[in-house]
Scaffold this active site. Structure first.
Site, PDB file in Angstrom:
ATOM      1  CG  ASP A   2      -2.167   0.719   1.051  1.00 52.20           C
ATOM      2  OD1 ASP A   2      -2.387   1.227  -0.062  1.00 52.20           O
ATOM      3  OD2 ASP A   2      -2.948   0.813   2.002  1.00 52.20           O
ATOM      4  NE  ARG A  15      -4.252   6.241  -7.547  1.00 50.20           N
ATOM      5  CZ  ARG A  15      -4.130   5.866  -6.285  1.00 50.20           C
ATOM      6  NH1 ARG A  15      -3.968   6.769  -5.350  1.00 50.20           N
ATOM      7  NH2 ARG A  15      -4.210   4.600  -5.953  1.00 50.20           N
ATOM      8  CG  HIS A  19       0.236   1.500  -9.331  1.00 51.67           C
ATOM      9  ND1 HIS A  19      -0.001   1.147  -8.024  1.00 51.67           N
ATOM     10  CD2 HIS A  19      -0.891   2.150  -9.745  1.00 51.67           C
ATOM     11  CE1 HIS A  19      -1.198   1.569  -7.663  1.00 51.67           C
ATOM     12  NE2 HIS A  19      -1.761   2.184  -8.683  1.00 51.67           N
ATOM     13  CB  THR A  48     -12.302  -9.231  -5.158  1.00 54.00           C
ATOM     14  OG1 THR A  48     -12.147  -9.124  -3.735  1.00 54.00           O
ATOM     15  CG2 THR A  48     -11.921 -10.632  -5.584  1.00 54.00           C
ATOM     16  CG  LEU A 113      10.440 -16.834  -2.855  1.00 52.30           C
ATOM     17  CD1 LEU A 113      10.108 -16.750  -1.366  1.00 52.30           C
ATOM     18  CD2 LEU A 113      10.808 -15.449  -3.378  1.00 52.30           C
TER      19      LEU A 113
HETATM   20  C1  FPP Z   1      -1.939  -0.204  -3.315  1.00 53.95           C
HETATM   21  O1  FPP Z   1      -1.453   1.115  -3.303  1.00 53.95           O
HETATM   22  C2  FPP Z   1      -1.382  -0.896  -4.444  1.00 53.95           C
HETATM   23  C3  FPP Z   1      -2.102  -1.571  -5.377  1.00 53.95           C
HETATM   24  C4  FPP Z   1      -3.557  -1.718  -5.371  1.00 53.95           C
HETATM   25  C5  FPP Z   1      -1.441  -2.205  -6.492  1.00 53.95           C
HETATM   26  C6  FPP Z   1      -0.202  -2.900  -6.107  1.00 53.95           C
HETATM   27  C7  FPP Z   1       0.563  -3.060  -7.322  1.00 53.95           C
HETATM   28  C8  FPP Z   1       1.881  -2.966  -7.436  1.00 53.95           C
HETATM   29  C9  FPP Z   1       2.855  -2.829  -6.326  1.00 53.95           C
HETATM   30  C10 FPP Z   1       2.458  -3.011  -8.763  1.00 53.95           C
HETATM   31  C11 FPP Z   1       2.048  -4.196  -9.540  1.00 53.95           C
HETATM   32  C12 FPP Z   1       2.689  -5.404  -9.018  1.00 53.95           C
HETATM   33  C13 FPP Z   1       3.083  -6.382  -9.812  1.00 53.95           C
HETATM   34  C14 FPP Z   1       3.773  -7.536  -9.219  1.00 53.95           C
HETATM   35  C15 FPP Z   1       2.879  -6.329 -11.253  1.00 53.95           C
HETATM   36  P1  FPP Z   1      -2.471   2.278  -3.563  1.00 53.95           P
HETATM   37  O2  FPP Z   1      -2.558   2.509  -5.016  1.00 53.95           O
HETATM   38  O3  FPP Z   1      -3.766   1.964  -2.896  1.00 53.95           O
HETATM   39  O4  FPP Z   1      -1.771   3.477  -2.861  1.00 53.95           O
HETATM   40  P2  FPP Z   1      -2.487   4.614  -2.001  1.00 53.95           P
HETATM   41  O5  FPP Z   1      -3.041   3.940  -0.772  1.00 53.95           O
HETATM   42  O6  FPP Z   1      -1.371   5.538  -1.692  1.00 53.95           O
HETATM   43  O7  FPP Z   1      -3.540   5.227  -2.862  1.00 53.95           O
END
Ligand code: FPP
Length: 221
Positions: A2, A15, A19, A48, A113
């Protein structure tokens, strides 16, 4: 994982840049775990509930996942890592489904792993899908609750994978957000304020050190 969005916003970026940076952290952590005798690393990449995000962000995450699966081949091979997806991937594009399945097959015999990516994953959804499978098979009249537990566990996406020992959530939120709720029954929980793109091996080592100092009683004394 997160905090990607906030990390990007703090830097005046879109944003999606957060990612992208998150993927780099995934790569570093995965390699480190493979080299440091960690048997399982589960990462919550798409829930989901994440479909509720703007379409543009969802589309970006799907493309990022495609790119990741395509480019990370080497990481899995060079580090002897097995890849496994959990979640209901049925609604993903055919291309993505194929990439996921072929990476699972290709890395099936790797033995350092196991990296588990949770994709369109939610605990409630997983348990409901397990329940549907069990109800189709049927359950013996004289089944005990222990039989039911064993049947449930063997029908979860995580069948054959041990329960979670340590759960780390970055980004400062103190909740589990529908992640491996059943499997975290006795997990040690660690909440970090670090935004995921800033998470690093030094912090991971610190958390593992503190985990090792915890006395896990599993309900006993
Ligand atoms: C949460 O941060 C993150 C996600 C919902 C996506 C997680 C994805 C990645 C780390 C990249 C993709 C991973 C792979 C392995 C391809 P948020 O967007 O909710 O952040 P915020 O809370 O600051 O809004």
């Amino acid at each position: 994982m997160d905090g990607n969005g906030r990390w990007a916003k703090q830097k005046g970026l879109n944003r999606t840049e957060g990612h992208k940076e998150g993927v780099k952290v995934v790569r570093k952590i995965t390699r480190w775990c493979a080299k440091n005798s960690i048997s399982y690393l589960s990462l919550y990449a798409f829930s989901t509930e994440n479909w509720l995000r703007p379409k543009i962000e969802v589309d970006f995450l799907m493309k990022l996942l495609e790119k990741y699966l395509k480019n990370e081949d080497k990481t899995y091979e060079e580090n002897n890592i097995r890849f496994k997806a959990i979640g209901d991937i049925g609604c993903f594009s055919d291309k993505l489904k194929k990439m996921i399945n072929s990476l699972e097959i290709k890395t099936a015999n790797n033995s350092s792993l196991t990296q588990i990516l949770a994709l369109n994953y939610g605990s409630k959804d997983e348990i409901a899908r397990a329940f549907l499978k069990i109800s189709k098979e049927g359950i013996e009249n004289n089944a005990t609750k222990y039989d039911v537990i064993s049947k449930l566990e063997s029908n979860l996406d995580t069948a054959g994978i041990p329960d979670v020992d340590l759960l780390i959530r970055t980004g400062g939120e103190i909740r589990l957000s529908n992640f491996l709720l059943y499997q975290c029954a006795y997990a040690e929980l660690y909440f970090s304020k670090t935004l995921f793109p800033d998470f690093n091996i030094i912090e991971l080592e610190k958390i593992i050190k503190s985990y090792k100092q915890r006395y896990r009683r599993f309900g006993a004394i």
